[in-house]
Scaffold this motif. Sequence first.
Motif, PDB file in Angstrom:
ATOM      1  N   THR A 225      40.209  71.115  66.938  1.00  0.00           N
ATOM      2  CA  THR A 225      41.442  71.893  67.690  1.00  0.00           C
ATOM      3  C   THR A 225      40.739  73.145  68.051  1.00  0.00           C
ATOM      4  OG1 THR A 225      42.784  71.322  65.687  1.00  0.00           O
ATOM      5  CG2 THR A 225      43.378  73.294  66.835  1.00  0.00           C
TER       6      THR A 225
ATOM      7  N   MET B  38      45.798  59.065  58.696  1.00  0.00           N
ATOM      8  CA  MET B  38      47.222  59.013  59.132  1.00  0.00           C
ATOM      9  C   MET B  38      47.610  57.614  59.473  1.00  0.00           C
ATOM     10  SD  MET B  38      47.560  62.246  58.363  1.00  0.00           S
ATOM     11  CE  MET B  38      48.987  63.114  59.194  1.00  0.00           C
TER      12      MET B  38
ATOM     13  N   GLN C 185      35.918  72.657  63.973  1.00  0.00           N
ATOM     14  CA  GLN C 185      37.198  72.089  64.323  1.00  0.00           C
ATOM     15  C   GLN C 185      37.546  71.653  65.536  1.00  0.00           C
ATOM     16  OE1 GLN C 185      39.271  71.683  61.923  1.00  0.00           O
ATOM     17  NE2 GLN C 185      38.822  73.348  60.532  1.00  0.00           N
TER      18      GLN C 185
ATOM     19  N   ILE D  20      49.673  68.377  64.841  1.00  0.00           N
ATOM     20  CA  ILE D  20      48.714  67.412  65.570  1.00  0.00           C
ATOM     21  C   ILE D  20      48.633  66.378  64.485  1.00  0.00           C
ATOM     22  CG2 ILE D  20      46.241  66.936  66.358  1.00  0.00           C
ATOM     23  CD1 ILE D  20      46.414  69.893  67.077  1.00  0.00           C
TER      24      ILE D  20
ATOM     25  N   LEU E 264      35.684  67.919  61.110  1.00  0.00           N
ATOM     26  CA  LEU E 264      36.242  66.982  62.353  1.00  0.00           C
ATOM     27  C   LEU E 264      35.451  66.986  63.555  1.00  0.00           C
ATOM     28  CD1 LEU E 264      38.185  64.848  63.028  1.00  0.00           C
ATOM     29  CD2 LEU E 264      39.845  66.465  63.388  1.00  0.00           C
TER      30      LEU E 264
ATOM     31  N   TYR F 177      47.882  72.069  58.806  1.00  0.00           N
ATOM     32  CA  TYR F 177      47.649  71.277  59.886  1.00  0.00           C
ATOM     33  C   TYR F 177      47.218  72.140  61.168  1.00  0.00           C
ATOM     34  CZ  TYR F 177      50.312  67.901  57.376  1.00  0.00           C
ATOM     35  OH  TYR F 177      50.795  66.928  56.495  1.00  0.00           O
ATOM     36  N   GLY F 178      46.968  71.349  62.339  1.00  0.00           N
ATOM     37  CA  GLY F 178      46.806  71.951  63.626  1.00  0.00           C
ATOM     38  C   GLY F 178      48.178  72.170  64.292  1.00  0.00           C
TER      39      GLY F 178
ATOM     40  N   LEU G 226      42.727  59.495  63.586  1.00  0.00           N
ATOM     41  CA  LEU G 226      42.243  59.896  62.305  1.00  0.00           C
ATOM     42  C   LEU G 226      42.952  58.783  61.333  1.00  0.00           C
ATOM     43  CD1 LEU G 226      43.077  63.771  62.506  1.00  0.00           C
ATOM     44  CD2 LEU G 226      41.034  62.543  63.180  1.00  0.00           C
TER      45      LEU G 226
ATOM     46  N   GLU H 279      44.312  75.981  64.427  1.00  0.00           N
ATOM     47  CA  GLU H 279      44.262  75.183  62.907  1.00  0.00           C
ATOM     48  C   GLU H 279      44.735  75.678  62.034  1.00  0.00           C
ATOM     49  OE1 GLU H 279      43.272  71.852  63.179  1.00  0.00           O
ATOM     50  OE2 GLU H 279      43.287  71.564  61.288  1.00  0.00           O
ATOM     51  N   LYS H 280      45.247  75.525  61.174  1.00  0.00           N
ATOM     52  CA  LYS H 280      45.622  75.873  60.020  1.00  0.00           C
ATOM     53  C   LYS H 280      46.221  77.353  60.094  1.00  0.00           C
ATOM     54  CE  LYS H 280      43.614  72.440  57.498  1.00  0.00           C
ATOM     55  NZ  LYS H 280      43.252  71.623  58.663  1.00  0.00           N
TER      56      LYS H 280
HETATM   57  C1  G1P Z   1      42.919  67.282  60.669  1.00  0.00           C
HETATM   58  C2  G1P Z   1      43.055  68.083  61.937  1.00  0.00           C
HETATM   59  C3  G1P Z   1      44.629  68.670  62.052  1.00  0.00           C
HETATM   60  C4  G1P Z   1      45.509  67.903  61.959  1.00  0.00           C
HETATM   61  C5  G1P Z   1      45.343  66.778  60.699  1.00  0.00           C
HETATM   62  C6  G1P Z   1      46.006  65.683  60.685  1.00  0.00           C
HETATM   63  O1  G1P Z   1      42.923  68.352  59.534  1.00  0.00           O
HETATM   64  O2  G1P Z   1      42.031  69.043  62.210  1.00  0.00           O
HETATM   65  O3  G1P Z   1      44.591  69.650  63.373  1.00  0.00           O
HETATM   66  O4  G1P Z   1      46.670  68.352  62.052  1.00  0.00           O
HETATM   67  O5  G1P Z   1      43.990  66.374  60.751  1.00  0.00           O
HETATM   68  O6  G1P Z   1      45.967  65.297  59.442  1.00  0.00           O
HETATM   69  P1  G1P Z   1      42.287  68.138  58.019  1.00  0.00           P
HETATM   70  O7  G1P Z   1      43.324  66.851  57.617  1.00  0.00           O
HETATM   71  O8  G1P Z   1      41.182  67.280  58.275  1.00  0.00           O
HETATM   72  O9  G1P Z   1      42.342  69.174  57.315  1.00  0.00           O
END
Ligand code: G1P
Length: 294
Positions: free
Chosen positions: A236, A134, A234, A208, A111, A171-172, A131, A195-196
Motif C-alpha cells: 500500500t 482472499m 507494505q 483493498i 507483502l 486492512y488497506g 492475495l 495501510e491499517k
Molecule cells: C494485506 C494488504 C491490505 C489488504 C489485505 C487484504 O494486508 O496489505 O492492504 O487490505 O491484505 O486481506 P494483510 O492481510 O497482509 O495484513
Amino acid sequence: MKPVRKAVLPVAGLGTRIQPAAKTTPKNLLNVYDRPILAHVVAEGRAAGIEHFVFIVGRGQGAIEDYFDHAVELESGLEAKGKTAILEDVRSDLLGPGQMSFVRQMAPLGLGHAVWCARDLIGDEPFAVMLPDMLMNANPGALAQAIAAHEAVGGNIVVVEPAPPGEAHKYGIVALGETAPGFDGRLQTMTGMVEKPAPGTEPSNLFISGRYILQPGIFEALGEHAKGAGGEIQLTDAMLKRLRAEPFFALEYQGTTYDCGDKLGLLRANVAWALADPAGEADVRAALGALLGA
Ligand code: G1P
C-alpha cells in the motif's frame, strides 16, 4: 497497451490466524470444498487470461510446486482403474510447461517485499497481484473484472469492497476522487490510501481486498524498502508513492470475498463452494440442516 499476462501470488505467510491447521500444510493448500484454496485462485487467474503464475514462497512450501505438476502414481492409478472423471479433475489444475515460477522470500518482511521479489520475472509489463488468502466468489471472476477495468482506463487497478463495520483498521483503505465512466459507478480514481488506519481515521469504508493490476514502476517504489504498518514493507505504501506518477483506480467488484486466512472465513468458503455445486447442493443442505437441528 500491454496485456496483463503474469500474476504474482504471495503465499509465504505463516498463517498465524489459522494455526495449527497450517503447521505442516502451506495455508493456501488447505481445502475449500473440492480442492486447495490456491487451486481456486489459480483457476480465477487462468479464466482472466493469466499465462504465467509467479508464486512467492517460503521454506517448507514445496508441496505448492508439486500440486501444479503431475502426480505420476496418482494419475496412473486412476487411469488403470478407469476413474476418468476424477483423473480429468486432477489434471485440470495442472499448469503447463513454463507457466509457473517459484521465488523464495527468504525472510517475512511484508507483502510489499514479497511482490518486490518478483521484479526480475515480471520485467517491464503490467501484472496482476492475487492475495490467495482472499477467495472471491464472482462471475466473471474478480481478476477478470479488474482486467476489464484496466482495458478501459489503463493505469493501476485496485479491487476494493466495503469493510464490515468496525473492521477497516485491519486492512488497506482507499481515498476516492472522481467516478470513471461505465462500470455502474463502481470504478473511481484513487486520491490516497492508507495501510491499517487507526480506528476513526479511515478515509472511506472501502478496503483493498486482494486483487491488483499494477504497472512495473511499482518495483522502483518497493525497492526503497521503506517500513510501514507493523514494521513491514507494505505494498500500500509503495502504491501511494506511485500515485504521484501514475493513475490508480479503485474497482468495487461484484462478488463475495472469503478471508481463508481465518478459521471462520475458511469454514464459510467451504459451505459457499459446496452449496454452489449443483451435483451436491441438496445433500449439503440436508447435512447442514441436520447439524443445525433445522
Ligand atoms: C494485506 C494488504 C491490505 C489488504 C489485505 C487484504 O494486508 O496489505 O492492504 O487490505 O491484505 O486481506 P494483510 O492481510 O497482509 O495484513
